[in-house]
Design a protein around this motif. Sequence first.
Motif, PDB file in Angstrom:
ATOM      1  N   UNK A   1      -2.920  20.316  -2.376  1.00 15.62           N
ATOM      2  CA  UNK A   1      -2.554  18.899  -2.461  1.00 15.62           C
ATOM      3  C   UNK A   1      -2.360  18.295  -1.072  1.00 15.62           C
ATOM      4  N   UNK A   2      -1.693  19.022  -0.188  1.00 16.35           N
ATOM      5  CA  UNK A   2      -1.503  18.543   1.185  1.00 16.35           C
ATOM      6  C   UNK A   2      -2.846  18.364   1.882  1.00 16.35           C
ATOM      7  N   UNK A   3      -3.741  19.304   1.667  1.00 15.29           N
ATOM      8  CA  UNK A   3      -5.068  19.217   2.272  1.00 15.29           C
ATOM      9  C   UNK A   3      -5.794  17.951   1.809  1.00 15.29           C
ATOM     10  N   UNK A   4      -5.684  17.650   0.525  1.00 16.01           N
ATOM     11  CA  UNK A   4      -6.334  16.454  -0.017  1.00 16.01           C
ATOM     12  C   UNK A   4      -5.732  15.179   0.573  1.00 16.01           C
ATOM     13  N   UNK A   5      -4.419  15.129   0.674  1.00 14.20           N
ATOM     14  CA  UNK A   5      -3.751  13.946   1.234  1.00 14.20           C
ATOM     15  C   UNK A   5      -4.107  13.784   2.704  1.00 14.20           C
ATOM     16  N   UNK A   6      -4.100  14.876   3.453  1.00 12.65           N
ATOM     17  CA  UNK A   6      -4.443  14.825   4.876  1.00 12.65           C
ATOM     18  C   UNK A   6      -5.877  14.345   5.054  1.00 12.65           C
ATOM     19  N   UNK A   7      -6.778  14.833   4.248  1.00 12.65           N
ATOM     20  CA  UNK A   7      -8.182  14.408   4.330  1.00 12.65           C
ATOM     21  C   UNK A   7      -8.318  12.919   4.038  1.00 12.65           C
ATOM     22  N   UNK A   8      -7.595  12.463   3.029  1.00  7.57           N
ATOM     23  CA  UNK A   8      -7.668  11.052   2.651  1.00  7.57           C
ATOM     24  C   UNK A   8      -7.110  10.163   3.753  1.00  7.57           C
ATOM     25  N   UNK A   9      -5.976  10.543   4.317  1.00  7.71           N
ATOM     26  CA  UNK A   9      -5.370   9.741   5.390  1.00  7.71           C
ATOM     27  C   UNK A   9      -6.238   9.784   6.643  1.00  7.71           C
ATOM     28  N   UNK A  10      -6.816  10.933   6.938  1.00  7.12           N
ATOM     29  CA  UNK A  10      -7.645  11.082   8.132  1.00  7.12           C
ATOM     30  C   UNK A  10      -8.918  10.250   8.052  1.00  7.12           C
ATOM     31  N   UNK A  11      -9.480  10.107   6.852  1.00  6.90           N
ATOM     32  CA  UNK A  11     -10.740   9.375   6.719  1.00  6.90           C
ATOM     33  C   UNK A  11     -10.548   7.874   6.869  1.00  6.90           C
TER      34      UNK A  11
ATOM     35  N   UNK B   1      -7.275   6.071   8.151  1.00 11.02           N
ATOM     36  CA  UNK B   1      -5.845   6.035   8.478  1.00 11.02           C
ATOM     37  C   UNK B   1      -5.272   4.624   8.512  1.00 11.02           C
ATOM     38  N   UNK B   2      -4.199   4.415   7.751  1.00 14.66           N
ATOM     39  CA  UNK B   2      -3.500   3.141   7.864  1.00 14.66           C
ATOM     40  C   UNK B   2      -2.829   3.054   9.236  1.00 14.66           C
ATOM     41  N   UNK B   3      -2.661   1.880   9.773  1.00 19.27           N
ATOM     42  CA  UNK B   3      -2.027   1.754  11.086  1.00 19.27           C
ATOM     43  C   UNK B   3      -0.604   2.315  11.079  1.00 19.27           C
ATOM     44  N   UNK B   4      -0.285   3.058  12.115  1.00 21.26           N
ATOM     45  CA  UNK B   4       1.076   3.572  12.277  1.00 21.26           C
ATOM     46  C   UNK B   4       1.392   4.828  11.501  1.00 21.26           C
ATOM     47  N   UNK B   5       0.409   5.510  10.927  1.00 19.37           N
ATOM     48  CA  UNK B   5       0.686   6.708  10.138  1.00 19.37           C
ATOM     49  C   UNK B   5       0.418   8.011  10.892  1.00 19.37           C
ATOM     50  N   UNK B   6       0.391   7.960  12.211  1.00 21.61           N
ATOM     51  CA  UNK B   6       0.159   9.179  12.986  1.00 21.61           C
ATOM     52  C   UNK B   6       1.297  10.182  12.774  1.00 21.61           C
ATOM     53  N   UNK B   7       2.526   9.674  12.712  1.00 22.36           N
ATOM     54  CA  UNK B   7       3.680  10.550  12.509  1.00 22.36           C
ATOM     55  C   UNK B   7       3.619  11.213  11.133  1.00 22.36           C
TER      56      UNK B   7
END
Length: 74
Positions: A27-37, A39-45
Amino acid sequence: MNDSNEPSADVTSLASRLATLTTEHRDLDAVISQISSAPPPGDELLLRRLKKRKLLVKDRIAIIQRLLDPDIPA
């Protein structure tokens, strides 16, 4: 882990924990992939925290796998 002296109870508990951690890792892998593809502004943290958690889960999975299947030469 358990107060009982039955090793099968410990193995069942470890197998259950392993399944839970494996699901969390996927699940974490899926969320990370989705955010990485996209990325909303300010979500680096958030992305860094998710990746750190994923590594922690991966380490725990490895520990449980070693406990369930120790690499002892015959």
